[in-house]
Design an enzyme around this catalytic site. Structure first.
Site, mmCIF file in Angstrom:
data_model
loop_
_atom_site.group_PDB
_atom_site.id
_atom_site.type_symbol
_atom_site.label_atom_id
_atom_site.label_comp_id
_atom_site.label_asym_id
_atom_site.label_seq_id
_atom_site.Cartn_x
_atom_site.Cartn_y
_atom_site.Cartn_z
ATOM 1 N N CYS B 130 0.850 -1.199 0.000
ATOM 2 C CA CYS B 130 0.000 0.000 0.000
ATOM 3 C C CYS B 130 0.882 1.244 0.000
ATOM 4 O O CYS B 130 1.683 1.434 0.918
ATOM 5 C CB CYS B 130 -0.922 0.041 1.213
ATOM 6 N N LYS B 165 0.633 -9.600 -2.206
ATOM 7 C CA LYS B 165 0.413 -8.519 -3.180
ATOM 8 C C LYS B 165 1.635 -7.616 -3.244
ATOM 9 O O LYS B 165 2.036 -7.014 -2.249
ATOM 10 C CB LYS B 165 -0.830 -7.702 -2.814
#
EC number: 1.3.-.-
Lengths: 259, 303
Positions: B130, B165
């Site tokens: 993120c 991710k």
């Protein structure tokens, strides 16, 4: 109320003044209930350089004809291209989005304050609120006479007041300078407003000081319109809320505006 | 109808189309538009151990063929998820995957332990990428050592399939992918958003409250596709590809480049029915090219 993505038929695009247009969209099936303050998110495919949809508040609904209309004020590239669409064009719309205004009690005297494209939901409230005209006052502000849209179709629904910054229509100044606002504000039970943020904040400040119920409709920029991108947030007394799904209508007591 | 099913380890997906974290809420937010049980999976909004308010408004800037966001992992925390959201999704027939985030390795561990207890959550997407949080997030995903440390720690407490991710904001994404594979990642998903920026020339201010944000949408698709291809060459585990997928053709390009599945994200903002249109479009493509299974085209790029 189920939200859908629909290709709607544009049946009318009427220019109201130099930068305001009324677009009437036709659905194939029965419309869902649509209340004042709700909005649609419109894909403007002809503006190929634009990536996201653009939100517009609903001006009026004709359930019998399965039609609703939008007031489109040219603000940027998206709204400008949208006003070039012609009757017969198809437009992809996600709707109905957001929550509407709290409708008044039958004994309430209400003041509806609109500026810019915020005029649309105010006119829709005046139509749907079900109050006798003497209990409905609509105060609309614009820069000049040419910036006001013709509201004669609504004038039997309430008492209309206008301000312009140059004095070319109604009283000179901002809505908050109008005599009914300055002298009679405390006589209203509910104030509803939609328009530029400085206008809404000025109204909210006076409404809060006078202890009058006040709802505002916010226009924070958003990507989706249905509560997944979390981009349009407004700070409230209970944290960040999405303008698209928790609003766009908020009671001023839930906002953290420094007013 | 072609066989659209794919799998990551022993987890079966009825088709290779998932909705990406941060673009579909927890699924219910798009249920008006989409029959969730027809999706391969739903990767839910990034979840943290404690609630987060996220960043200040403005959080979004439209850019050419894309957008920047700086949401900053706004979420109500894992306990709220378990109490209020999990009961509403556990009977929907799809793979609901929790996107797991942390500021510290201890956060990731505590969160993964809690999710490991949830029978109907078949996998996690471990988000080490993120770009919009001050602590943790992408910082873990930009070096092999820190990425490995998180994956190793979570692997020790999480027994089901773990998709990691990855951030594209690195010099060599294939190296990071290999590093997390070595620590027991069952899959890697890529790409998260690219760090970008928007300026308002008139006000001479940054558009976003955080100055920088994450770029998504078709603008990033060629770079994402290149990275998926590079990573698919480098690792043995399945790759989940994403980045600007707007239609079935885009999705098929990622599958050909080596992705076993794809995530559709920003496209949902424009039309939440796109993920299911992509499922149908992949089927049409397979039938048109006489493939009986989507697995036949994964990584089948002709050189």
């Amino acid at each position: 109320m189920k939200k859908t993505v629909q290709e709607l038929l544009l049946v009318e695009n009427k220019q109201l003044n130099h930068d305001n247009f009324r677009l009437v969209l036709q659905a194939e099936n029965e419309l869902p209930p649509i209340v004042p303050g709700q909005f649609v998110n419109v894909e403007i495919k002809k503006a190929t350089e634009i990536f996201l949809r653009r939100p517009f508040s609903i001006l009026d609904v004709d359930a019998e004809k399965k039609q609703f209309s939008l007031l489109v004020k040219i603000l940027g590239r998206g709204s400008k291209v949208l006003t070039t669409y012609q009757a017969g064009d198809k437009i992809s719309v996600i709707y109905p989005l957001g929550n509407g205004f709290t409708m008044p009690e039958s004994t309430d005297k209400v003041l509806l304050i609109g500026g810019g494209s915020g005029v649309a939901p105010m006119l829709y409230i005046s139509k749907l609120c079900g109050l006798p005209p003497e209990q409905v006052h609509v105060l609309l502000g614009a820069r000049s006479k040419q910036d006001h849209v013709d509201v004669s179709a609504y004038q039997s629904l309430g008492k209309f007041h206008f301000t312009t910054e140059d004095g070319s229509l109604g009283e000179k100044g901002f809505v908050t300078n109008h005599s009914i606002y300055k002298n009679e504000l405390s006589g209203f039970d509910k104030i509803y407003t939609c328009g530029p943020n400085p206008m809404m904040k000025a109204v909210a400040k006076d409404a809060a000081a006078a202890g009058i119920f006040c709802e505002v409709s916010l226009e924070n920029t958003m990507a989706c319109g249905f509560g997944v991108c979390l981009c349009c947030v407004e700070k409230t007394t209970s944290g960040h809320k999405c303008v698209c799904t928790d609003g766009p209508v908020f009671n001023i007591k839930d906002l953290t505006w420094q007013i | 109808m072609a066989d659209l099913s794919v799998n990551i380890k022993d987890l079966l997906f009825k088709n290779p189309v998932l909705t990406a974290s941060g673009t579909c809420g927890f699924g219910q937010e798009i249920a008006d538009f989409v029959d969730l049980s027809k999706l391969g999976g739903v990767v839910m909004k990034g979840t943290t151990l404690k609630p987060r308010e996220g960043n200040d408004y403005p959080r979004m800037a439209e850019t050419p063929s894309g957008m920047l966001n700086a949401v900053g992992l706004q979420n109500k925390g894992v306990d709220n998820f378990i109490q209020n959201i999990y009961p509403t999704i556990k009977d929907v027939d799809s793979n609901f995957i929790v996107n797991v985030n942390g500021s510290t390795i201890e956060d990731y561990i505590a969160l993964a332990e809690k999710i490991n207890e949830l029978d109907k959550i078949p996998a996690i997407e471990l988000n080490i990428s993120c770009p919009n949080v001050k602590e943790g997030g992408m910082a873990f995903g930009v070096s092999c050592a820190s990425a490995q440390a998180v994956v190793k720690a979570v692997r020790a407490v999480y027994s089901k399939p773990m998709i990691v991710k990855l951030s594209p904001n690195v010099t060599n994404i294939a190296e990071i992918a290999k590093a997390v594979e070595d620590e027991g990642a069952d899959s890697v998903s890529l790409v998260n958003t690219f760090l970008g920026m928007a300026v308002n020339a008139e006000t001479r201010r940054p558009v976003l409250s955080t100055i920088t944000g994450g770029l998504s949408g078709p603008a990033i698709k060629p770079i994402a596709l290149r990275m998926v291809w590079q990573v698919a060459q480098a690792v043995k585990v399945p790759v989940v590809g994403m980045g600007g997928i707007m239609n079935a053709t885009d999705a098929i390009e990622f599958l050909l480049a080596g992705a076993t599945a794809v995530e559709v994200g920003t496209a949902i903002f424009i039309d939440p029915t796109i993920p299911l249109q992509i499922v149908d479009g992949i089927n049409d493509y397979l039938e048109r090219h006489n493939f009986s299974s989507v697995r036949e085209i994964i990584g089948s790029l002709q050189m």
